[in-house]
Design a protein around this motif. Structure first.
Motif, PDB file in Angstrom:
ATOM      1  N   GLY A 298       0.890  -0.845  -0.070  1.00 18.72           N
ATOM      2  CA  GLY A 298       0.425  -0.040   0.343  1.00 18.72           C
ATOM      3  C   GLY A 298       0.557   1.391  -0.060  1.00 18.72           C
ATOM      4  O   GLY A 298       0.771   2.328  -0.950  1.00 18.72           O
ATOM      5  N   SER A 299       1.827   1.358   0.830  1.00 14.86           N
ATOM      6  CA  SER A 299       2.388   2.152   0.733  1.00 14.86           C
ATOM      7  C   SER A 299       3.827   2.419  -0.492  1.00 14.86           C
ATOM      8  O   SER A 299       3.425   3.864  -0.964  1.00 14.86           O
ATOM      9  CB  SER A 299       3.869   2.561   1.749  1.00 14.86           C
ATOM     10  N   GLU A 300       3.703   1.331  -1.362  1.00 18.66           N
ATOM     11  CA  GLU A 300       4.536   1.618  -2.459  1.00 18.66           C
ATOM     12  C   GLU A 300       3.283   2.381  -3.307  1.00 18.66           C
ATOM     13  O   GLU A 300       3.621   2.833  -4.424  1.00 18.66           O
ATOM     14  CB  GLU A 300       5.272   0.277  -2.877  1.00 18.66           C
ATOM     15  N   ARG A 301       2.076   1.960  -3.488  1.00 22.91           N
ATOM     16  CA  ARG A 301       1.026   2.095  -4.628  1.00 22.91           C
ATOM     17  C   ARG A 301       0.689   3.383  -4.006  1.00 22.91           C
ATOM     18  O   ARG A 301       0.738   4.725  -5.631  1.00 22.91           O
ATOM     19  CB  ARG A 301       0.032   1.367  -3.848  1.00 22.91           C
ATOM     20  N   ARG A 302       0.911   3.927  -3.013  1.00 20.02           N
ATOM     21  CA  ARG A 302       0.518   5.403  -3.235  1.00 20.02           C
ATOM     22  C   ARG A 302       1.517   6.204  -3.620  1.00 20.02           C
ATOM     23  O   ARG A 302       0.913   7.084  -3.826  1.00 20.02           O
ATOM     24  CB  ARG A 302       0.755   5.106  -1.292  1.00 20.02           C
ATOM     25  N   ALA A 303       3.101   5.917  -3.069  1.00 20.03           N
ATOM     26  CA  ALA A 303       3.739   6.780  -3.546  1.00 20.03           C
ATOM     27  C   ALA A 303       4.316   6.532  -4.807  1.00 20.03           C
ATOM     28  O   ALA A 303       4.271   7.395  -5.500  1.00 20.03           O
ATOM     29  CB  ALA A 303       5.630   5.852  -3.065  1.00 20.03           C
ATOM     30  N   SER A 304       3.455   6.130  -5.337  1.00 27.47           N
ATOM     31  CA  SER A 304       3.581   5.608  -6.771  1.00 27.47           C
ATOM     32  C   SER A 304       2.490   6.377  -7.314  1.00 27.47           C
ATOM     33  O   SER A 304       2.648   7.207  -8.697  1.00 27.47           O
ATOM     34  CB  SER A 304       3.280   3.505  -7.563  1.00 27.47           C
ATOM     35  N   PHE A 305       1.412   6.720  -7.259  1.00 29.51           N
ATOM     36  CA  PHE A 305       0.408   7.108  -7.720  1.00 29.51           C
ATOM     37  C   PHE A 305       0.534   9.275  -7.702  1.00 29.51           C
ATOM     38  O   PHE A 305       0.281   9.257  -8.225  1.00 29.51           O
ATOM     39  CB  PHE A 305      -1.059   7.263  -6.582  1.00 29.51           C
ATOM     40  N   TRP A 306       0.830   9.079  -6.022  1.00 31.25           N
ATOM     41  CA  TRP A 306       1.867  10.745  -5.753  1.00 31.25           C
ATOM     42  C   TRP A 306       2.686  11.029  -7.076  1.00 31.25           C
ATOM     43  O   TRP A 306       2.896  11.928  -7.669  1.00 31.25           O
ATOM     44  CB  TRP A 306       2.070  11.063  -4.346  1.00 31.25           C
ATOM     45  N   THR A 307       3.128  10.042  -7.378  1.00 31.88           N
ATOM     46  CA  THR A 307       4.617  10.801  -8.391  1.00 31.88           C
ATOM     47  C   THR A 307       3.945  10.668  -9.774  1.00 31.88           C
ATOM     48  O   THR A 307       4.262  11.708 -10.683  1.00 31.88           O
ATOM     49  CB  THR A 307       5.751   9.054  -8.224  1.00 31.88           C
ATOM     50  N   ARG A 308       3.276   9.620  -9.934  1.00 31.92           N
ATOM     51  CA  ARG A 308       2.107   9.991 -11.054  1.00 31.92           C
ATOM     52  C   ARG A 308       1.438  11.557 -11.538  1.00 31.92           C
ATOM     53  O   ARG A 308       1.529  11.882 -12.443  1.00 31.92           O
ATOM     54  CB  ARG A 308       1.517   9.134 -11.592  1.00 31.92           C
ATOM     55  N   ILE A 311       4.306  13.524 -11.700  1.00 30.18           N
ATOM     56  CA  ILE A 311       4.527  14.038 -13.005  1.00 30.18           C
ATOM     57  C   ILE A 311       3.078  14.493 -13.857  1.00 30.18           C
ATOM     58  O   ILE A 311       3.328  15.679 -14.750  1.00 30.18           O
ATOM     59  CB  ILE A 311       4.664  13.050 -13.428  1.00 30.18           C
ATOM     60  N   ALA A 312       1.624  14.369 -13.493  1.00 29.42           N
ATOM     61  CA  ALA A 312       0.971  14.579 -14.476  1.00 29.42           C
ATOM     62  C   ALA A 312       0.761  16.545 -15.099  1.00 29.42           C
ATOM     63  O   ALA A 312       0.603  16.669 -15.099  1.00 29.42           O
ATOM     64  CB  ALA A 312      -0.401  14.147 -14.472  1.00 29.42           C
ATOM     65  N   PHE A 313       0.875  16.858 -13.459  1.00 29.25           N
ATOM     66  CA  PHE A 313       0.398  17.926 -12.902  1.00 29.25           C
ATOM     67  C   PHE A 313       1.426  19.378 -13.683  1.00 29.25           C
ATOM     68  O   PHE A 313       1.900  19.983 -14.434  1.00 29.25           O
ATOM     69  CB  PHE A 313       0.974  18.413 -11.416  1.00 29.25           C
ATOM     70  N   THR A 314       3.178  18.200 -13.561  1.00 30.41           N
ATOM     71  CA  THR A 314       4.447  19.025 -14.327  1.00 30.41           C
ATOM     72  C   THR A 314       4.064  19.238 -15.628  1.00 30.41           C
ATOM     73  O   THR A 314       4.255  20.112 -16.637  1.00 30.41           O
ATOM     74  CB  THR A 314       5.600  18.408 -14.025  1.00 30.41           C
ATOM     75  N   VAL A 315       3.455  17.953 -16.327  1.00 30.81           N
ATOM     76  CA  VAL A 315       3.562  17.979 -17.920  1.00 30.81           C
ATOM     77  C   VAL A 315       2.256  18.789 -18.643  1.00 30.81           C
ATOM     78  O   VAL A 315       2.575  19.807 -19.348  1.00 30.81           O
ATOM     79  CB  VAL A 315       3.079  16.666 -18.588  1.00 30.81           C
TER      80      VAL A 315
END
Length: 381
Positions: A298-308, A311-315
């Motif tokens: 769950g921690s890895e999924r949450r970190a992956s979600f916020w990373t994506r 990235i989407a906000f930056t794009v």
């Protein structure tokens, strides 16, 4: 009145070496001094320095370990005073009354094989198995909500896994996770969440329900101080450090919290009885934490979600900037000058019959259209 000099102590590493040379555990040394095991561990790591009577007692124990050729038996625990209501908080002793460890609120020891080096996942799982069961019960006493207690512990360990390189080298990882879980559990924003707008069913036992009602009426800092001191069994300096308060302030909160509990439940005026009742209330509920792999995933999924999401906000931000640059004017364009009033032209009115003045002006313009000035009809060159 002159103050006596402090008793000299060996360096922190030497204190640990002396204890291990006599095959003593931190709990055994803590019992001889009259403090908790966490306090002895803090003394041996150099995170804290004993003061007052605790320093003298600790120095005597170390001197005995230096002179003793073999392991010695541990004597009975000495009685230690606790803050009493009405006492001056500036003169409160910094030592605490040692409580007997209760499995409901104290972490359960986990056997680990020291011959093999643990991987990060194995070390995290060991810390989770050591702290999570008791930490869920502590969070329940703080909030009175079973689901929020489990969620607080899971979020705390998810954050610990995301920052594991930092947490793994911390002097007290259990305290790090406990402080994070407490902060999440006591966050005031939970009241705006739909799932936590309505209270959960109270405990079935009337005495447990009465104690939970008293705890939930205390201010969150007082409730947290009471739980750490009388529930978990930390001493006053450790409680003050974890609640980010001074030692006199923590003592004042503890006294007021005990007075509030004793005012509504006189049978819990004794701190030892309150300690036992807190453990009984926490152990009466069936509070189970999730499995360590579930928390790590769950921690890895949450970190992956916020990373994506980042990235989407930056794009999107880059795309908006590029569109602005593409459509923006590339040279300066002078603004249109404001209009000026022309003399002799009547104001514009609604459609209708022309007045005599307008008819004369129209006739004059028609006569001057061919033979008039160049500004009306340009002549061929």
């Amino acid at each position: 009145m002159t103050q006596s000099p402090a008793t000299p102590l060996p360096p922190p590493k030497e204190r640990r070496r002396l204890r291990e040379a006599q095959s003593l555990t931190q709990a055994q040394v803590a019992a001889r001094v009259g403090v908790t095991r966490e306090t002895v561990r803090a003394w041996e790591t150099g995170r804290m320095t004993p003061r007052g009577r605790k320093r003298e007692a600790y120095a005597r124990v170390l001197s005995e370990l230096i002179q003793a050729p073999a392991a010695q038996e541990v004597p009975d625990e000495p009685e230690v005073t606790t803050p009493q209501p009405g006492a001056d908080t500036a003169e409160l002793p910094v030592h605490v009354q040692p409580h007997e460890p209760v499995p409901a609120l104290r972490p359960e020891p986990v056997e680990a094989d020291s011959s093999e080096r643990l991987t990060p996942a194995q070390a995290f799982d060991a810390l989770y198995a050591f702290c999570a069961p008791a930490l869920v019960r502590q969070a329940y006493l703080l909030t009175g909500r079973r689901e929020l207690a489990r969620e607080s512990v899971e979020r705390a360990f998810e954050r610990a896994w995301q920052r594991w390189p930092e947490v793994a080298v911390d002097r007290d990882p259990a305290s790090w996770v406990r402080a994070t879980a407490y902060e999440y559990a006591l966050s005031p924003w939970h009241r705006f969440r739909p799932r936590y707008r309505h209270p959960e069913p109270p405990p079935a036992n009337p005495s447990d329900r009465a104690l939970m009602d008293v705890l939930l009426t205390l201010p969150p800092p007082y409730r947290r101080t009471l739980l750490l001191y009388d529930g978990v069994g930390l001493d006053l300096p450790d409680t003050a450090a974890e609640t980010e308060a001074s030692t006199p302030a923590a003592a004042n909160r503890l006294l007021h919290a005990r007075e509030a509990v004793a005012a509504r439940l006189p049978e819990l005026a004794d701190p030892s009885e309150l300690h036992q009742r807190l453990a009984e209330v926490a152990s009466a509920e069936r509070l189970r934490a999730a499995k360590p792999p579930t928390v790590r995933i769950g921690s890895e999924r949450r970190a992956s979600f916020w990373t994506r999401a980042a990235i989407a906000f930056t794009v999107a931000l880059i795309g908006t900037t590029a569109l602005t640059v593409r459509t923006a004017p590339r040279q300066y364009e002078a603004p249109i000058s404001p209009g000026r009033t022309v003399q002799g032209v009547p104001p514009k009115i609604a459609p209708g019959p022309l007045s005599e003045t307008e008819q004369e002006l129209r006739a004059k313009l028609r006569e001057e259209t061919v033979s008039g000035p160049q500004r009306l009809v340009p002549l061929p060159g």
